[in-house]
Enzyme design. Structure first.
Site, PDB file in Angstrom:
ATOM      1  NE  ARG A  64      -3.519   0.002   2.532  1.00 39.48           N
ATOM      2  CZ  ARG A  64      -4.137   0.293   3.736  1.00 39.48           C
ATOM      3  NH1 ARG A  64      -4.035  -0.748   4.810  1.00 39.48           N
ATOM      4  NH2 ARG A  64      -4.629   1.483   3.985  1.00 39.48           N
ATOM      5  CB  VAL A 101      -3.514   5.647   6.597  1.00 39.01           C
ATOM      6  CG1 VAL A 101      -4.349   5.516   7.747  1.00 39.01           C
ATOM      7  CG2 VAL A 101      -3.755   4.839   5.489  1.00 39.01           C
ATOM      8  CG  HIS A 144      -8.621   6.057  10.818  1.00 41.03           C
ATOM      9  ND1 HIS A 144      -9.836   5.625   9.902  1.00 41.03           N
ATOM     10  CD2 HIS A 144      -9.438   6.130  12.344  1.00 41.03           C
ATOM     11  CE1 HIS A 144     -10.930   5.773  10.458  1.00 41.03           C
ATOM     12  NE2 HIS A 144     -10.668   6.023  11.918  1.00 41.03           N
ATOM     13  CB  CYS A 186       8.582   0.757  18.749  1.00 41.85           C
ATOM     14  SG  CYS A 186       8.726  -0.725  19.763  1.00 41.85           S
ATOM     15  CB  CYS A 226      11.760  -1.440  17.826  1.00 41.64           C
ATOM     16  SG  CYS A 226      12.376  -0.046  18.942  1.00 41.64           S
ATOM     17  CB  CYS A 237      12.474  -2.448  22.538  1.00 42.26           C
ATOM     18  SG  CYS A 237      11.146  -2.567  21.466  1.00 42.26           S
ATOM     19  CB  THR A 256     -16.261   8.828   4.636  1.00 37.46           C
ATOM     20  OG1 THR A 256     -16.378   7.816   5.616  1.00 37.46           O
ATOM     21  CG2 THR A 256     -17.240   9.893   4.912  1.00 37.46           C
ATOM     22  CB  SER A 257     -18.724   3.698   3.496  1.00 34.23           C
ATOM     23  OG  SER A 257     -17.869   3.557   4.504  1.00 34.23           O
ATOM     24  N   PRO A 287     -20.543   9.658  -4.787  1.00 31.46           N
ATOM     25  CG  PRO A 287     -18.849   8.785  -6.127  1.00 31.46           C
ATOM     26  CD  PRO A 287     -19.125   9.013  -4.798  1.00 31.46           C
TER      27      PRO A 287
END
Ligand code: BV8
Length: 242
Positions: free
Chosen positions: A70, A103, A119, A127, A147, A150, A188-189, A214
């Site tokens: 993505r 995002v 979001h 991390c 990370c 850590c 948005t739905s 739409p």
């Protein structure tokens, strides 16, 4: 596209405007919406299953690879006329708040500032345990990369289903919905909570709600203006009128 005199009058007199966008505003940039069938290898997976802490715990490499796929799509995408129109729209009002469920960071790349990312953002990595930023990504063949502090796996800085939204962004978004005169719900739905409740807060407070999509959504019967069309066409045409 013709707009009613009532809609034009509302927009020409408004001083405080808030906008909520969803995956639909990035559709014309070639970023598939969350509900469109995924392509190729990912067609067999349901995004709502993959975008969960459980999926990441079960198969961190699969989930990491999905986000890497993505991310490549998003990096190839360009902001479209809808994103650009919102940048100009923001200059037309005394107060303008842009809230997004997306995002992909395309609002920021179009030039919008102070974007409330409910979001998270797929281009940022954190991390999985400390939730602190990992930037730059360590050079490693390990997937997901560990990370550097850590050693726990890295994960995308997005809100998965079952995870809480960033408190400050959500509070600011609700505040804007409570005090705006006009609220746009774009692409948005209106199904994913708690984001889907934000336009309803505006409605309850007496704001004029304008939906651009739409197709109809659960919000459509409640809004004052349902503009049926693509954001990349409707928004530039609206902008010409105010
Ligand atoms: C939460 C980031 C509290 C990741 C996303 C069980 C346990 C826990 C919670 C729940 C549960 N059951 C239900 C819930 C609540 C759940 C939820 O709402 N589920 C839904 C599916 C019922 N919500 C959560 O889990 C949220 N957290 O509740 O925390 C909590 C905490 C712990 C325990 C209990 C409760 C977190 C939700 C956030 C999830 N993360 N994204 C990632 O992207 O990988 S959501 C994801 O879905 C995207 O952000 C996307 O934005 C969103 C989908 O919504 P849309 O944006 O609307 O996109 P969609 O594809 O649906 O629609 C696109 C629209 O555009 C369509 O209407 C289309 O017609 C239109 N369109 C198309 N082209 C155009 C267009 N419009 C205009 N122009 C065009 N050209």
């Amino acid at each position: 596209m013709n707009f009613s005199d009532a809609l034009v009058r509302v927009l020409r007199t408004a001083t405080r405007v808030a906008v909520l966008t969803g995956a639909g505003i990035s559709a014309e940039s070639g970023v598939p919406t969350f509900r469109e069938a995924q392509t190729g290898l990912w067609a067999q997976y349901d995004p709502q299953e993959l975008a969960t802490p459980q999926a990441f715990a079960r198969d961190p490499k699969l989930v990491w690879d999905w986000y890497a796929w993505r991310r490549k799509l998003v990096m190839r995408a360009q902001p479209n006329a809808g994103h650009v129109a919102l940048v100009a729209l923001a200059t037309r009002f005394k107060a303008f708040t842009l809230i997004t469920q997306n995002v992909d960071g395309l609002h920021q790349r179009a030039g919008s500032s102070a974007v409330l990312e409910l979001h998270g953002n797929i281009m940022r990595t954190i991390c999985a345990v400390e939730r602190t930023a990992i930037d730059p990504l360590p050079h490693t063949t390990q997937v997901p990369p560990p990370c550097p502090r850590c050693g726990q796996p890295a994960r995308p800085d997005v809100v998965w289903f079952g995870e809480s939204l960033p408190r400050a962004a959500l509070a600011t978004a609700v505040e804007a919905a409570q005090h705006c005169e006009v609220f746009f719900s774009i692409g948005t739905s209106a199904l994913v909570e708690p984001a889907a409740s934000i336009p309803r807060i505006a409605l309850e407070r007496g704001a004029t709600v304008i939906e651009i999509n739409p197709i109809a959504t659960p919000l459509t019967p409640h809004v004052q203006f349902a503009l049926v069309g693509a954001a990349g066409e409707v928004l530039p045409n609206l902008l010409k009128l105010i």
